[in-house]
Design a protein around this motif. Sequence first.
Motif, short mmCIF file in Angstrom:
data_model
loop_
_atom_site.label_atom_id
_atom_site.label_comp_id
_atom_site.label_asym_id
_atom_site.label_seq_id
_atom_site.Cartn_x
_atom_site.Cartn_y
_atom_site.Cartn_z
N GLY A 167 0.63 -1.35 -0.06
CA GLY A 167 0.03 0.00 0.02
C GLY A 167 0.98 1.24 0.04
N SER A 168 1.95 1.35 -0.67
CA SER A 168 2.83 2.33 -0.57
C SER A 168 2.31 3.79 -1.30
CB SER A 168 4.04 2.16 -1.41
OG SER A 168 4.89 1.05 -1.00
N GLN A 169 2.44 4.93 -0.65
CA GLN A 169 1.86 6.14 -1.25
C GLN A 169 2.86 6.92 -2.32
OE1 GLN A 169 1.04 8.24 2.40
NE2 GLN A 169 -1.07 7.12 2.37
N ASP A 170 3.69 5.99 -2.63
CA ASP A 170 4.85 6.71 -3.44
C ASP A 170 5.13 5.77 -4.48
OD1 ASP A 170 6.38 4.41 -2.54
OD2 ASP A 170 8.06 5.75 -1.67
N GLU A 171 6.20 5.86 -5.46
CA GLU A 171 6.35 4.93 -6.61
C GLU A 171 7.44 3.88 -6.42
OE1 GLU A 171 5.02 6.01 -9.90
OE2 GLU A 171 3.98 7.30 -8.18
N THR A 172 6.98 3.19 -5.11
CA THR A 172 7.65 1.76 -5.19
C THR A 172 7.54 0.71 -6.02
OG1 THR A 172 7.83 2.49 -2.52
CG2 THR A 172 8.04 0.25 -3.33
N ALA A 173 6.13 0.63 -6.16
CA ALA A 173 5.96 -0.46 -7.25
C ALA A 173 6.55 -0.12 -8.55
CB ALA A 173 4.26 -0.56 -7.13
N VAL A 174 6.31 1.26 -8.99
CA VAL A 174 6.98 1.33 -10.34
C VAL A 174 8.36 1.14 -10.32
CG1 VAL A 174 7.10 3.07 -11.94
CG2 VAL A 174 4.91 3.18 -10.72
N GLU A 175 8.96 1.61 -9.40
CA GLU A 175 10.49 1.42 -9.27
C GLU A 175 10.87 0.02 -9.21
OE1 GLU A 175 12.84 3.65 -9.66
OE2 GLU A 175 11.40 5.08 -9.78
N GLY A 188 12.95 -4.67 -12.71
CA GLY A 188 12.89 -6.17 -13.17
C GLY A 188 12.22 -7.16 -12.28
N ALA A 189 11.39 -6.62 -11.16
CA ALA A 189 10.82 -7.56 -10.15
C ALA A 189 9.31 -7.84 -10.54
CB ALA A 189 11.03 -6.83 -8.83
N ARG A 190 9.12 -8.92 -9.97
CA ARG A 190 7.80 -9.19 -10.31
C ARG A 190 6.88 -8.56 -9.05
NH1 ARG A 190 4.60 -14.61 -7.96
NH2 ARG A 190 2.46 -14.06 -8.33
N VAL A 191 5.94 -7.64 -9.13
CA VAL A 191 5.52 -7.14 -8.23
C VAL A 191 4.00 -7.51 -7.83
CG1 VAL A 191 4.70 -4.72 -7.36
CG2 VAL A 191 6.94 -5.21 -8.51
N ILE A 192 3.68 -7.53 -6.52
CA ILE A 192 2.27 -7.47 -6.12
C ILE A 192 1.70 -6.50 -5.25
CG2 ILE A 192 0.62 -9.18 -4.70
CD1 ILE A 192 2.30 -11.46 -5.22
N ARG A 193 0.63 -5.79 -5.58
CA ARG A 193 0.18 -4.46 -4.86
C ARG A 193 -0.84 -5.02 -3.88
NH1 ARG A 193 0.66 0.66 -8.73
NH2 ARG A 193 2.23 -0.34 -10.10
N ALA A 239 2.28 -8.68 4.77
CA ALA A 239 3.29 -8.53 3.38
C ALA A 239 4.15 -9.74 3.23
CB ALA A 239 4.12 -7.26 3.37
N ILE A 240 4.50 -10.29 4.10
CA ILE A 240 5.57 -11.38 4.04
C ILE A 240 4.73 -12.47 3.95
CG2 ILE A 240 7.57 -10.61 4.95
CD1 ILE A 240 7.16 -12.01 7.43
N LYS A 241 3.48 -12.78 4.46
CA LYS A 241 2.59 -13.66 4.31
C LYS A 241 1.95 -13.85 2.95
CE LYS A 241 -0.22 -15.14 7.68
NZ LYS A 241 -1.05 -15.16 8.75
N ARG A 242 1.57 -12.74 2.25
CA ARG A 242 1.20 -12.75 1.12
C ARG A 242 2.33 -13.19 0.12
NH1 ARG A 242 -2.38 -9.45 -2.45
NH2 ARG A 242 -2.29 -10.60 -4.21
N GLY A 243 3.62 -12.60 0.21
CA GLY A 243 4.65 -13.27 -0.64
C GLY A 243 4.89 -14.83 -0.29
N PHE A 244 4.77 -15.18 0.64
CA PHE A 244 4.82 -16.62 1.08
C PHE A 244 3.89 -17.25 0.25
CE2 PHE A 244 6.85 -15.84 5.69
CZ PHE A 244 8.12 -15.64 4.92
N ALA A 245 2.76 -16.78 0.40
CA ALA A 245 1.71 -17.70 -0.51
C ALA A 245 1.70 -17.60 -1.77
CB ALA A 245 0.26 -17.02 -0.01
N GLU A 246 2.32 -17.00 -2.32
CA GLU A 246 2.54 -16.66 -3.70
C GLU A 246 3.91 -17.22 -4.23
OE1 GLU A 246 0.60 -15.25 -6.18
OE2 GLU A 246 -0.92 -14.19 -4.77
N ALA A 247 4.65 -17.68 -3.41
CA ALA A 247 5.96 -18.27 -3.76
C ALA A 247 5.85 -19.57 -4.23
CB ALA A 247 6.81 -18.32 -2.59
N SER A 248 6.70 -19.83 -5.20
CA SER A 248 7.01 -21.28 -5.75
C SER A 248 8.37 -21.64 -5.46
CB SER A 248 6.54 -21.36 -7.03
OG SER A 248 7.15 -20.45 -7.97
N GLY A 249 8.55 -23.16 -5.64
CA GLY A 249 10.00 -23.25 -5.48
C GLY A 249 10.41 -23.83 -4.02
N LYS A 250 11.56 -24.10 -3.75
CA LYS A 250 11.97 -24.52 -2.49
C LYS A 250 12.13 -23.76 -1.37
CE LYS A 250 15.34 -27.65 -0.44
NZ LYS A 250 16.59 -28.78 -0.83
N ILE A 251 12.66 -22.47 -1.67
CA ILE A 251 13.05 -21.59 -0.60
C ILE A 251 12.82 -20.17 -0.88
CG2 ILE A 251 15.28 -20.67 0.21
CD1 ILE A 251 16.95 -23.38 -0.19
#
Length: 218
Positions: free
Chosen positions: A48-56, A61-66, A76-88
Amino acid sequence: MKGMMDGMEFEENLSAIVLIPAWNEAHRIEPVITGAQGFLPVLVVDDGSQDETAVEAQSAGARVIRQGQNLGYIQAIKRGFAEASGKIVVTIDADGEFPPEQIPALIRPILDGEADMVQGHRDIVPRPSERFLNWLSNLKAPVGDSGTGFRAILTSLAQKLELKGACICGIFSLEVLFRGGRIKEIPIRLRSVAKPRRIAWYHVRQLFFLLRWLFRKL
């Protein structure tokens, strides 16, 4: 991707990602992403950034979830964990204090079967309130630097964590132990970052979350 550190080649086909939770870090996030991408793909959860974090982050080159609103670091990290694939999954903060070049060393104990989570043990913990919470946590179990934001953890374990607290101090590491995880640490040196460091009043609330773990059987 492939990187080198202390003569150790980092596996090109490693199934892992770097997760960066971010809130209003438009001016600092790009070097973190660039450094992390030297080793692994990067997923940024813009909280929920109010600046251009997502744009930057996207430009770097990062994948971004807003997230539509600021829900806090844990969500935020729980959302990331839920979206993560792979071993680590490797977590690293967006402000640039943690050294991305340490990612291979952070992951190595998991690859070697010696740990399920590896923490980057900071050379200094700036806030006295965080040092106190960490001291309490280590009375319960040897969790080391339980408030660090630089970790590598098995995705399967990360996705099981409830992480009920005002922040991760103490509760993250203690819950990993509760769920049968093995914890190791590597030493890291924080980088100097010019940013305001306000009083963390949420640490008062965190004390009550942590006290539940202190009286809980691991």
